[in-house]
Design a protein around this motif. Structure first.
Motif, PDB file in Angstrom:
ATOM      1  N   GLY A 100       0.773  -1.250   0.163  1.00 16.29           N
ATOM      2  CA  GLY A 100       0.047   0.015  -0.011  1.00 16.29           C
ATOM      3  C   GLY A 100       0.846   1.305   0.167  1.00 16.29           C
ATOM      4  N   LEU A 115       3.712  -6.453   8.872  1.00 17.66           N
ATOM      5  CA  LEU A 115       3.959  -7.239   7.530  1.00 17.66           C
ATOM      6  C   LEU A 115       4.214  -8.436   7.447  1.00 17.66           C
ATOM      7  CD1 LEU A 115       4.818  -3.809   5.970  1.00 17.66           C
ATOM      8  CD2 LEU A 115       2.263  -4.636   5.850  1.00 17.66           C
ATOM      9  N   GLN A 118       2.036 -11.618   7.295  1.00 20.96           N
ATOM     10  CA  GLN A 118       1.275 -11.980   5.878  1.00 20.96           C
ATOM     11  C   GLN A 118       1.941 -12.971   5.222  1.00 20.96           C
ATOM     12  OE1 GLN A 118      -0.662  -8.593   3.982  1.00 20.96           O
ATOM     13  NE2 GLN A 118       0.762  -7.290   5.144  1.00 20.96           N
ATOM     14  N   ASP A 156      -9.257  -8.027   1.005  1.00 22.51           N
ATOM     15  CA  ASP A 156      -7.973  -7.270   1.130  1.00 22.51           C
ATOM     16  C   ASP A 156      -7.635  -7.061   2.625  1.00 22.51           C
ATOM     17  OD1 ASP A 156      -9.976  -5.612   1.450  1.00 22.51           O
ATOM     18  OD2 ASP A 156      -9.083  -3.931   0.363  1.00 22.51           O
ATOM     19  N   ASP A 159      -4.286  -6.888   4.229  1.00 20.58           N
ATOM     20  CA  ASP A 159      -3.625  -5.839   4.218  1.00 20.58           C
ATOM     21  C   ASP A 159      -3.745  -4.856   5.617  1.00 20.58           C
ATOM     22  OD1 ASP A 159      -2.919  -6.618   1.690  1.00 20.58           O
ATOM     23  OD2 ASP A 159      -4.288  -5.401   0.843  1.00 20.58           O
ATOM     24  N   GLN A 162      -0.740  -3.240   7.167  1.00 18.67           N
ATOM     25  CA  GLN A 162      -0.109  -2.131   6.577  1.00 18.67           C
ATOM     26  C   GLN A 162      -0.548  -0.706   7.446  1.00 18.67           C
ATOM     27  OE1 GLN A 162      -2.003  -1.402   2.751  1.00 18.67           O
ATOM     28  NE2 GLN A 162      -0.814  -3.483   2.067  1.00 18.67           N
TER      29      GLN A 162
END
Length: 289
Positions: A100, A115, A118, A156, A159, A162
Motif C-alpha cells: 500500500g 507485515l 502476511q 483485502d 492488508d 499495513q
C-alpha cells in the motif's frame, strides 16, 4: 509412513526461503513436494491461505522491504533487479500492491514487523487460537482514538497490518494518552457487502493535532463484553482472524447478552510484543445493559 500435508507444506516453505534467488515456478515447487501442480496448489492454499506463487512473490517483497529499511543508500533500481524484476517500475507496482505504499515512501515511514506475518517463513495459517471470554462486563468512559484508517473488504483484509506498520513508525505523537496502549477499531460494517472500516490508533486528547494521514474516531461511553486472545508466537493477524471467527460464531451467540450499536475494538496494552508467545490482546464488543 505417510507424511501429513501440513508437514509437507512446512518443508516446502523452508525450501522456498532457501531458494528465493532461484527461478522458482509452480511446476518446480510442486515437483519438489512430490505432487502434481494442481494437487499441490490446493494443498498449499488450504494451509497458508496463499497461492504458491503469491507466497513466493510475497516473501521476495518482504525481503526487499527489509533491505529498504536496513540499507538507506541502496538504489531502488538495484533492489528491483536483485528481487527478480525486469525494471524499477515493475518492482514499484508490485511493492505498492502488497504494502500500500511506494518503496520510497515505505522507506520514510513504515516498519516491516506487522507485515511479516502476511507471508510467514516457518509458520502456517491458524484455524484455531486461544480465546476466552472474561467473566465480567466492563464499562468504559468515552475516549478518542486516532491513526491511519481504511475501508476493507473480504479480499483485502489481510492488508490491515499495513495500517499498524504506519502507526508504529509515527507514534508517539504530541497529545497521545495511555502510554503504549493501542487500538484496532472496527466500525461501519456492511455485512451484505462484507466491508468494514478499520483504524489502527492510539488514544489522544480532544485538541490533539493529527499527523498527516491520520483519522479520528470518537468512542462513546459503553459497556463491553471482553474476550482475551492469547498468541502463540505465530502470525498475529491469522490468529486474530481465527479468534474472531470463534468469538462471533460461538462465544457471542452463547453469551446470552444483547449487542449494542457502536464500534468494537482490539486493545493492546503494549507491555509485550504481540509476536511473542504468551502475549495477549483484549477484544471489546459493546452490549446493552
Amino acid at each position: 509412513m505417510n507424511i501429513q500435508p501440513v508437514h509437507i507444506v512446512r518443508e516446502i516453505i523452508l525450501w522456498i526461503e532457501q531458494h528465493l534467488d532461484d527461478e522458482l515456478t509452480l511446476d518446480l515447487i510442486a515437483a519438489r513436494a512430490g505432487y502434481s501442480p494442481y494437487h499441490f496448489s490446493r494443498m498449499f492454499l488450504a494451509h497458508t491461505r496463499r497461492t504458491v506463487m503469491d507466497y513466493v512473490r510475497g516473501r521476495r517483497l518482504v525481503r526487499s522491504a527489509r533491505r529498504l529499511l536496513a540499507e538507506p543508500d541502496l538504489r531502488l533500481v538495484e533492489l528491483a533487479l536483485d528481487s527478480g524484476f525486469d525494471s524499477q517500475e515493475a518492482f514499484t507496482r508490485a511493492f505498492k500492491r502488497m504494502f500500500g505504499s511506494t518503496p520510497a515512501r515505505f522507506r520514510r515511514g513504515f516498519t516491516i514487523e506487522p507485515l511479516e506475518g502476511q507471508y510467514p517463513m516457518t509458520a502456517l495459517a491458524k484455524t484455531t487460537t486461544n480465546v476466552t471470554r472474561l467473566p465480567d462486563l466492563v464499562t468504559r468512559d468515552g475516549f478518542i482514538v486516532a491513526g491511519p484508517a481504511r475501508r476493507f473488504g473480504e479480499t483485502d483484509k489481510s492488508d490491515i497490518p499495513q495500517l499498524w506498520s504506519r502507526l508504529l513508525n509515527t507514534v508517539p505523537i504530541p497529545g497521545q494518552r495511555g502510554g503504549a496502549m493501542s487500538y484496532g477499531v472496527v466500525s461501519d460494517i456492511d455485512r451484505d457487502k462484507g466491508t468494514l472500516n478499520y483504524l489502527a490508533g492510539v488514544e489522544i486528547g480532544p485538541d490533539t493535532a493529527l499527523p498527516e494521514g491520520f483519522e479520528r474516531r470518537v468512542i462513546a461511553p459503553a459497556t463491553y463484553l471482553v474476550f482475551r486472545i492469547t498468541f502463540d508466537g505465530g502470525p498475529v493477524h491469522l490468529q486474530i482472524a481465527a479468534a474472531l471467527e470463534e468469538v462471533w460464531g460461538t462465544l457471542i451467540p452463547t453469551s446470552g447478552v444483547k449487542l449494542a450499536r457502536g464500534p468494537d475494538f482490539e486493545c493492546y496494552d503494549g507491555t509485550k510484543p504481540v509476536n511473542l508467545a504468551g502475549s495477549t490482546v483484549d477484544y471489546y464488543v459493546p452490549v446493552e445493559v
